[in-house]
Design an enzyme around this catalytic site. Sequence first.
Site, PDB file in Angstrom:
ATOM      1  N   GLY A  37       0.781  -1.238   0.000  1.00 38.75           N
ATOM      2  CA  GLY A  37       0.000   0.000   0.000  1.00 38.75           C
ATOM      3  C   GLY A  37       0.809   1.283   0.000  1.00 38.75           C
ATOM      4  O   GLY A  37       0.374   2.294  -0.535  1.00 38.75           O
ATOM      5  N   ASP A  96       0.959   3.307   4.451  1.00 35.98           N
ATOM      6  CA  ASP A  96      -0.083   4.085   3.798  1.00 35.98           C
ATOM      7  C   ASP A  96      -1.065   4.682   4.812  1.00 35.98           C
ATOM      8  O   ASP A  96      -1.317   5.881   4.795  1.00 35.98           O
ATOM      9  CB  ASP A  96      -0.808   3.256   2.718  1.00 35.98           C
ATOM     10  N   ASP A  99      -4.627   2.858  10.877  1.00 33.91           N
ATOM     11  CA  ASP A  99      -6.042   2.602  11.123  1.00 33.91           C
ATOM     12  C   ASP A  99      -6.171   2.134  12.585  1.00 33.91           C
ATOM     13  O   ASP A  99      -6.110   2.958  13.488  1.00 33.91           O
ATOM     14  CB  ASP A  99      -6.498   1.556  10.102  1.00 33.91           C
ATOM     15  N   SER A 100      -6.245   0.849  12.839  1.00 33.92           N
ATOM     16  CA  SER A 100      -6.270   0.373  14.234  1.00 33.92           C
ATOM     17  C   SER A 100      -4.939   0.669  14.926  1.00 33.92           C
ATOM     18  O   SER A 100      -4.881   0.770  16.145  1.00 33.92           O
ATOM     19  CB  SER A 100      -6.555  -1.132  14.280  1.00 33.92           C
ATOM     20  N   LEU A 104       1.468  -0.801  12.371  1.00 39.87           N
ATOM     21  CA  LEU A 104       2.639   0.019  12.692  1.00 39.87           C
ATOM     22  C   LEU A 104       3.264  -0.402  14.011  1.00 39.87           C
ATOM     23  O   LEU A 104       4.490  -0.413  14.156  1.00 39.87           O
ATOM     24  CB  LEU A 104       2.260   1.499  12.690  1.00 39.87           C
ATOM     25  N   LYS A 127      -6.126   7.795  10.516  1.00 46.02           N
ATOM     26  CA  LYS A 127      -7.543   7.792  10.909  1.00 46.02           C
ATOM     27  C   LYS A 127      -7.583   7.631  12.428  1.00 46.02           C
ATOM     28  O   LYS A 127      -7.779   6.527  12.940  1.00 46.02           O
ATOM     29  CB  LYS A 127      -8.272   6.594  10.285  1.00 46.02           C
ATOM     30  N   ASP A 155      -5.396   0.012  -1.919  1.00 47.04           N
ATOM     31  CA  ASP A 155      -6.331  -0.856  -2.638  1.00 47.04           C
ATOM     32  C   ASP A 155      -7.643  -1.107  -1.903  1.00 47.04           C
ATOM     33  O   ASP A 155      -7.757  -0.914  -0.692  1.00 47.04           O
ATOM     34  CB  ASP A 155      -5.689  -2.223  -2.886  1.00 47.04           C
ATOM     35  N   ARG A 161      -5.281   0.652  -6.979  1.00 46.02           N
ATOM     36  CA  ARG A 161      -3.977   1.189  -6.537  1.00 46.02           C
ATOM     37  C   ARG A 161      -3.432   2.215  -7.534  1.00 46.02           C
ATOM     38  O   ARG A 161      -2.644   3.082  -7.176  1.00 46.02           O
ATOM     39  CB  ARG A 161      -2.952   0.056  -6.403  1.00 46.02           C
TER      40      ARG A 161
HETATM   41  P1  IMP Z   1      -4.079  -1.125  10.946  1.00 45.01           P
HETATM   42  O1  IMP Z   1      -3.125  -2.225  11.268  1.00 45.01           O
HETATM   43  O2  IMP Z   1      -5.474  -1.411  11.397  1.00 45.01           O
HETATM   44  O3  IMP Z   1      -3.611   0.251  11.373  1.00 45.01           O
HETATM   45  O4  IMP Z   1      -4.273  -1.167   9.401  1.00 45.01           O
HETATM   46  C1  IMP Z   1      -3.444  -0.627   8.582  1.00 45.01           C
HETATM   47  C2  IMP Z   1      -3.595  -1.218   7.189  1.00 45.01           C
HETATM   48  O5  IMP Z   1      -4.949  -1.521   6.850  1.00 45.01           O
HETATM   49  C3  IMP Z   1      -3.155  -0.133   6.257  1.00 45.01           C
HETATM   50  O6  IMP Z   1      -1.765  -0.152   6.091  1.00 45.01           O
HETATM   51  C4  IMP Z   1      -3.927  -0.479   5.024  1.00 45.01           C
HETATM   52  O7  IMP Z   1      -3.193  -1.422   4.275  1.00 45.01           O
HETATM   53  C5  IMP Z   1      -5.212  -1.101   5.528  1.00 45.01           C
HETATM   54  N1  IMP Z   1      -6.282  -0.093   5.527  1.00 45.01           N
HETATM   55  C6  IMP Z   1      -6.741   0.632   6.572  1.00 45.01           C
HETATM   56  N2  IMP Z   1      -7.693   1.498   6.189  1.00 45.01           N
HETATM   57  C7  IMP Z   1      -7.826   1.331   4.849  1.00 45.01           C
HETATM   58  C8  IMP Z   1      -8.622   1.985   3.840  1.00 45.01           C
HETATM   59  O8  IMP Z   1      -9.413   2.919   4.094  1.00 45.01           O
HETATM   60  N3  IMP Z   1      -8.457   1.549   2.570  1.00 45.01           N
HETATM   61  C9  IMP Z   1      -7.587   0.546   2.226  1.00 45.01           C
HETATM   62  N4  IMP Z   1      -6.810  -0.061   3.128  1.00 45.01           N
HETATM   63  C10 IMP Z   1      -6.935   0.319   4.433  1.00 45.01           C
HETATM   64 MG    MG Z   2      -0.834  -1.509   4.674  1.00 40.08          MG
END
Ligand code: IMP
Ligand code: MG
Length: 170
Positions: A37, A96, A99-100, A104, A127, A155, A161
Amino acid sequence: MRKLIDSAEIDIRLEALARSIAAEMPADFTMVVVMKGAMVFAADLLRALGVEGARPRLETIQLASYGDGKTSSGAVSQTGGVPPGLQGRHVLVVDDIADSGRSLDWARALLFRAGAADVRLCALLDKPSRREVPVPLDFVGFTIDDVFVVGYGIDYAEDYRYLPFIGAVD
Ligand code: IMP
Ligand code: MG
């Protein structure tokens, strides 16, 4: 799909982001790009950093936490190996979207285990309303609401993408 951030806005923000990264990181560091991403973002950021006088090395890791749906599976998994040569290095993780926060957080622990002296985190999009794991973001491109985004490398089930802008899917 509606356009959320156009390519001109991305370009302008990246220049400023590269300037602050170059100012805060040592000139010699390793950028670890979270595939797939972040690859489009990272390619632009790498060159913007060069313009700002930074000399980053480039490595990648591949993580997966999203399936084909729009919500996270909750579990982070790594496909592929750990980058070599990180012992004692200053590392900047480039992803990219935060989110949660699990990806990272996971990447950070992985890179410290690989011997990094310091790990900083950069996300193109943040976010904050979705955060479940508190993760210290050092550099953020844009802070956005809880919307599902695509484009500029990001994506939805492996599509979109290629879009040169960031769009929101409803
Ligand atoms: P986390 O581990 O929940 O922070 O998720 C992070 C990953 O989920 C990001 O690096 C993205 O690859 C994917 N992701 C989170 N939100 C979105 C979105 O709105 N569109 C597409 N991929 C997302
Ligand atoms: Mg990702």
